[in-house]
Design an enzyme around this catalytic site. Structure first.
Site, PDB file in Angstrom:
ATOM      1  CG  PHE A  22      -0.265   0.046   2.597  1.00 14.34           C
ATOM      2  CD1 PHE A  22      -0.084   1.293   3.045  1.00 14.34           C
ATOM      3  CD2 PHE A  22       0.072  -0.849   3.283  1.00 14.34           C
ATOM      4  CE1 PHE A  22       0.705   1.434   4.025  1.00 14.34           C
ATOM      5  CE2 PHE A  22       0.964  -0.859   4.541  1.00 14.34           C
ATOM      6  CZ  PHE A  22       1.089   0.309   4.930  1.00 14.34           C
ATOM      7  CB  SER A 260       3.067   0.131  13.186  1.00 14.09           C
ATOM      8  OG  SER A 260       2.233   0.157  13.973  1.00 14.09           O
ATOM      9  CE  LYS A 261       2.277  -4.136   7.060  1.00 12.52           C
ATOM     10  NZ  LYS A 261       2.219  -4.715   5.705  1.00 12.52           N
ATOM     11  NE  ARG A 262      -0.546  -7.210  11.412  1.00 14.99           N
ATOM     12  CZ  ARG A 262       0.284  -8.275  11.940  1.00 14.99           C
ATOM     13  NH1 ARG A 262       0.866  -8.275  13.093  1.00 14.99           N
ATOM     14  NH2 ARG A 262       0.551  -9.257  11.046  1.00 14.99           N
TER      15      ARG A 262
END
Length: 507
Positions: A22, A260-262
């Site tokens: 992404f 962070s994407k998490r």
RNA sequence: GGCGCGUUCGUCUAGCGGCCUAGGACACCUCCCUCUCAAGGAGGAGACCACGGGUUCGAAUCCCGUACGCGCUACCA
């Protein structure tokens, strides 16, 4: 001074994303800096795809980059999608050139082949860390032929090419955002330039491409700062003039950690679109991080204009004025900006933008009362995604607890009187055929007097009962406007239903 | 562990030696408006300019340390 020159040539900047997933919001910030500087100096903004990592390559990721920038209205002049005088703009299409440069560096003695296995390198680093030594390649392969090297352990057949860093001195350069930067050469690692698969690493490719594409300003995130000395060494070994190199601040979370994407979905640019943010608000928000736009109508020192677009960003943009520290992403501020833009938007434009969210929620924007309802909600919306939930009361009757019909400080009997009064008022107004906010308000005020409700709070109780009966909610747009939009038939039906619910409570 | 970078209200930011007893915005609190929710208006609280030394007549602004935070430390970018 800072951005005018690079031998007096035209400003050329580039965004060098890798198509591995992404689009990270941090990359978008860099893109905005690129676009702003290109516009300000009438230069060119180039997109170059860094697809030298065959393992992490992701199909479709390149398109996401174009889509994200286009959505925000950030324009570029050259790239794989539109070509340009420095094609190709994908690194995988320039492989022979990297190979050539790598060989030249080896021939000159500025780089060397290395046959060390990943296992050996791994052990070496562990030992170095344990011994509190700087982590860097120990140069076992330096100066050895392949045959000589085979006599030692940790050998593999497939070699890489490493850059040879100087043993002494310092590498210094001026980053326009950060000032003088200095690194001690003896502590720097001999980085890999060419991988065993024949692909260059970023460290080689970026230098070759920036040079060949005549990039004047290499702007990238702060995470690249530690590798800049290696890049400068390559420029020097090749006798090329390096561009101005600037490192933009990182985007952080509320806890000041790397985004962070998490844990933080807004690491992904796409999230903003899905969440109902307007591109102009997102652009404005990011612009706030890189440019200060003084308020022309309030020319005192330090007063900023808060709402502005790309034109103002580029006009007031200066590399040296970007604050170098990490920026915490403040979604509250983005919400506020988004609300500002929503309120300033023409109604039909808002309707167009809200459309996909309504459709996805199963609400038909072709409904004749949609525009009127939207007009009532316009100043109450922060995100487009909120539209379905606040507008649904105009599309269908929703279930609510009967107790909600009885306001605080009122007995069920009184609530019933209020509702009965409301029903007869509505029947009366409906009979006139003139069902508007104005024709409703006057008789309802009369009703309040008739019921001996004289204070604002008491009127509020009456209107509260009618509000819940009409919409099922305690918070809605102004009551009479809402009732007018919904129409006499719907309101009478809902009030009758509410009366039934009250009856269920024993009144 | 090594190296590097960073540090003005909770957050973003103005400030680039005297105009600063530090300005603006978001968020927060109070009040006004008011049928609820918003919006809007008016106020308020909130930063000993990370800390400690210098330089200077004078420092948030220049220099040096320290602390803390973050980044990098891959044949990924």
């Amino acid at each position: 001074m800072e951005v005018s020159g690079h031998g007096g040539s035209r400003v050329r900047v580039r965004l060098a994303p890798s198509p591995t997933g992404f689009v990270h919001i941090g990359n978008v910030l860099v893109a905005l800096v690129d676009a702003a500087i290109a516009r300000k100096f009438n230069g060119a903004f180039v997109i170059r795809i860094e697809d030298t990592d065959q393992k992490r390559f992701l199909e479709g990721a390149e398109q996401l980059i174009y889509d994200s920038l286009a959505w925000l209205g950030i324009e570029w002049q050259e790239g794989p999608d539109r070509g340009g005088p420095f094609a190709p703009y994908r690194q995988s299409e320039r492989l022979p050139r990297y190979l050539e440069v790598a060989e030249q560096l080896v021939a000159q003695g500025d780089a060397y082949r290395c046959w060390c296995s990943p296992e050996r390198l791994d052990e070496m680093r562990k030992a170095q860390q344990a011994a509190k030594l700087p982590p860097k390649y120990d140069r076992l392969c330096l100066g050895k032929s392949e045959t000589e090297r085979q006599a030692f352990g940790g050998y593999t057949e497939r070699s890489v090419v490493r850059l040879r860093m100087p043993d002494t001195g310092h590498t210094t350069f001026t980053d326009p955002i950060r000032g003088e930067m200095s690194f001690e050469n003896a502590l720097l690692d001999d980085r890999v330039l060419l991988k065993s698969d024949g692909f260059p690493t970023y460290n080689l490719a970026v230098v070759v491409d920036d040079h060949e594409m005549e990039i004047t300003h290499a702007i990238r995130g702060e995470e690249w700062l530690p590798s800049t000395p290696a890049h400068l060494r390559v420029y020097e070994a090749l006798d090329w003039t390096p561009p101005v190199i600037a490192h933009t601040p990182l985007l952080l979370n509320a806890d000041r950690g790397k985004i962070s994407k998490r844990k933080h979905p807004w690491a992904n640019m796409r999230w903003f679109q899905d969440e109902g943010f307007l591109p102009e608000a997102v652009l404005n928000y990011l612009g706030n991080l890189i440019a200060f736009v003084p308020d022309a109508e309030n020319p005192q020192q330090g007063v900023a204009r808060e709402l502005f677009g790309f034109a103002e960003i580029s006009e007031h943009f200066q590399l040296g004025s970007i604050g170098p520290s990490g920026k915490v992403v403040d979604l509250d501020r983005l919400d506020w900006l988004n609300g500002q833009y929503i309120r300033r938007m023409a109604l039909d434009e808002l309707a167009r933008r809200v459309g996909p969210f309504m459709t996805a929620a199963g609400l038909d924007t072709g409904n004749p009362i949609f525009m009127g309802a939207l007009a009532l909600e316009q100043e109450r919306l922060k995100r487009l995604s909120e539209a379905p939930s606040v507008l649904s009361i105009f599309f269908r009757e929703e279930a609510y607890a009967p107790e909600a019909l009885v306001p605080k400080g009122v007995t069920p009997e009184v609530a019933r009187q209020m509702l009965d009064g409301a029903i007869s008022v509505c029947e009366g107004v409906a009979a006139t055929g003139e069902w508007t906010a104005e024709t409703l308000e006057a008789p309802f005020r009369d009703l309040a007097i008739a019921l001996d409700l004289t204070t604002g709070k008491q009127r509020g109780q009456l209107f509260g009962v009618v509000r819940v009966a009409s919409t099922g909610r305690t918070a809605t747009p102004p009551l009479f406007d809402t009732m007018a939009i919904l129409g006499a038939e719907t309101i009478l039906k809902r009030l009758a239903h509410a009366r039934l619910l009250l009856a269920g409570l024993g009144v």
